[in-house]
Design a protein around this motif. Structure first.
Motif, short mmCIF file in Angstrom:
data_model
loop_
_atom_site.label_atom_id
_atom_site.label_comp_id
_atom_site.label_asym_id
_atom_site.label_seq_id
_atom_site.Cartn_x
_atom_site.Cartn_y
_atom_site.Cartn_z
N THR A 192 0.84 -1.19 0.00
CA THR A 192 0.00 0.00 0.00
C THR A 192 0.88 1.24 0.00
O THR A 192 2.08 1.19 0.30
CB THR A 192 -0.90 0.03 1.24
OG1 THR A 192 -0.05 0.12 2.42
CG2 THR A 192 -1.77 -1.22 1.32
N LYS A 193 0.28 2.36 -0.30
CA LYS A 193 0.99 3.64 -0.24
C LYS A 193 1.52 3.87 1.17
O LYS A 193 2.66 4.31 1.36
CB LYS A 193 0.06 4.77 -0.66
CG LYS A 193 0.63 6.16 -0.47
CD LYS A 193 -0.42 7.23 -0.77
CE LYS A 193 0.04 8.60 -0.33
NZ LYS A 193 -1.01 9.63 -0.55
N ALA B 105 6.10 4.24 4.98
CA ALA B 105 6.77 3.81 6.21
C ALA B 105 8.16 3.28 5.93
O ALA B 105 9.13 3.59 6.66
CB ALA B 105 5.92 2.76 6.92
N LEU B 106 8.30 2.48 4.88
CA LEU B 106 9.61 1.91 4.53
C LEU B 106 10.58 3.01 4.10
O LEU B 106 11.76 3.01 4.50
CB LEU B 106 9.46 0.87 3.43
CG LEU B 106 8.79 -0.44 3.82
CD1 LEU B 106 8.48 -1.29 2.59
CD2 LEU B 106 9.67 -1.23 4.79
N MET B 107 10.10 3.94 3.29
CA MET B 107 10.97 5.03 2.83
C MET B 107 11.42 5.90 3.98
O MET B 107 12.59 6.32 4.04
CB MET B 107 10.23 5.85 1.77
CG MET B 107 9.98 5.12 0.47
SD MET B 107 8.98 6.10 -0.70
CE MET B 107 8.61 4.86 -1.95
N GLY C 30 1.16 -3.66 -11.00
CA GLY C 30 2.48 -3.81 -10.40
C GLY C 30 2.74 -2.83 -9.26
O GLY C 30 3.86 -2.73 -8.78
N PHE C 31 1.71 -2.10 -8.85
CA PHE C 31 1.77 -1.18 -7.71
C PHE C 31 2.75 -0.04 -7.92
O PHE C 31 3.31 0.49 -6.96
CB PHE C 31 2.09 -1.95 -6.42
CG PHE C 31 1.10 -3.04 -6.13
CD1 PHE C 31 -0.16 -2.72 -5.64
CD2 PHE C 31 1.39 -4.37 -6.39
CE1 PHE C 31 -1.10 -3.72 -5.40
CE2 PHE C 31 0.47 -5.36 -6.15
CZ PHE C 31 -0.78 -5.04 -5.66
N VAL C 32 2.95 0.36 -9.19
CA VAL C 32 3.78 1.52 -9.46
C VAL C 32 3.10 2.77 -8.92
O VAL C 32 3.76 3.66 -8.36
CB VAL C 32 4.06 1.67 -10.98
CG1 VAL C 32 4.75 2.98 -11.27
CG2 VAL C 32 4.92 0.51 -11.46
N ALA D 25 3.16 7.52 -5.60
CA ALA D 25 2.38 8.37 -4.69
C ALA D 25 3.09 8.53 -3.35
O ALA D 25 3.11 9.63 -2.77
CB ALA D 25 0.99 7.77 -4.48
N ALA D 26 3.70 7.46 -2.85
CA ALA D 26 4.43 7.53 -1.59
C ALA D 26 5.64 8.45 -1.73
O ALA D 26 5.90 9.30 -0.87
CB ALA D 26 4.87 6.13 -1.17
N ALA D 27 6.39 8.27 -2.82
CA ALA D 27 7.56 9.12 -3.06
C ALA D 27 7.16 10.57 -3.21
O ALA D 27 7.83 11.49 -2.69
CB ALA D 27 8.31 8.63 -4.30
#
Length: 258
Positions: A184-185, A190-192, A209-211, A216-218
């Motif tokens: 998920t976004k 959280a990982l970033m 592929g969840f690009v 969106a997260a970036a």
């Protein structure tokens, strides 16, 4: 019988849709895990990478009337072999491909190869998160791991062969994210944040592929992103919807009955 190159979640869903439309289907997959997922929904799968010659043998053995190539957008060699096999066996070839994502983030740089992405990351330095899978990890590891001002974080499937590859590359285990999606976004954010990522490297795998989630997260965190474009192959026919693939199979069936 329809032969289907598979392995992704949307390819598995397409195989079920083809079966539900009244066709016999068997799939070719690369891993035992993918075969198990096929078996779980009642579909037989052949495991292993195939040459065109081997595909022709399967076509003859199973009396295949069409090939549906739903392999990953970046599995270009599999598609080349499938097109060659279809031509040699004189059966129709249908390419199903995920729709491309519409990326509007202004801090995205597009490149045409893994090598170009690795070079871009080397120039930028910082904390680089790699979400392109394990297959091309050596390209990034060879270029980036020796650099003192680059920390390379790699996200990949939690498979034994991937961990063995990391060990051979002397990839620091604290820089490995071994996880199975979907992501998920919120998880990507959280990982970033956890690793302090300054550059994201991904590939244009499509919406499934969840690009979209990664971009969106970036974007929310203001992290610069490198996107590797899909390889461009000269497919004889390409569809992006399940319904179009099934309609094409119906037309092939009608021609064969005349």
């Amino acid at each position: 019988m329809i032969m289907m190159l598979s392995g992704t979640s949307d390819a598995r869903q397409l195989a079920l849709a083809i079966r539900d439309a009244g066709y016999d289907v068997f799939a070719t997959v690369v891993t035992e895990h993918a075969a198990e997922q096929m078996a779980h929904v009642g579909l037989h799968a052949h495991v292993g990478r195939l040459t065109a010659c081997e595909m022709v043998q399967l076509i003859q053995q199973h009396r295949v009337t069409a090939i549906v190539d739903a392999s990953h957008p970046f599995a270009e060699e599999a598609s080349r072999q499938a097109m060659k096999a279809a031509e040699e066996a004189n059966v129709p070839y249908i390419r199903y491909e995920r729709k491309e994502s519409v990326i509007t983030y202004d801090r995205v740089t597009f490149v045409d190869s893994y090598e170009a992405a690795a070079q871009y990351a080397a120039n930028k330095k910082g904390v680089v998160m790699l979400t392109t899978g394990s297959k091309t990890l050596p390209i990034f590891a060879d270029m980036l791991l020796p650099l003192p001002d680059v920390r390379l974080i790699a996200r990949m499937l939690p498979r034994k062969d991937n961990m063995e590859l990391c060990e051979r590359l002397r990839f620091p285990q604290e820089n490995i994210i071994a996880m199975q999606g979907p992501f998920t976004k919120q998880l990507d954010i959280a990982l970033m944040q956890h690793f302090g990522v300054t550059l994201l490297v991904t590939k244009e795998s499509g919406r499934v592929g969840f690009v979209d989630e990664k971009i969106a997260a970036a974007q929310e965190l203001g992290i610069e992103t490198v996107v590797i474009r899909r390889p461009k192959l000269s497919y004889p026919v390409v569809y992006h919807e399940f319904s179009d693939v099934i309609r094409a199979l119906g037309e092939i069936k009608m021609k064969g009955e005349k």
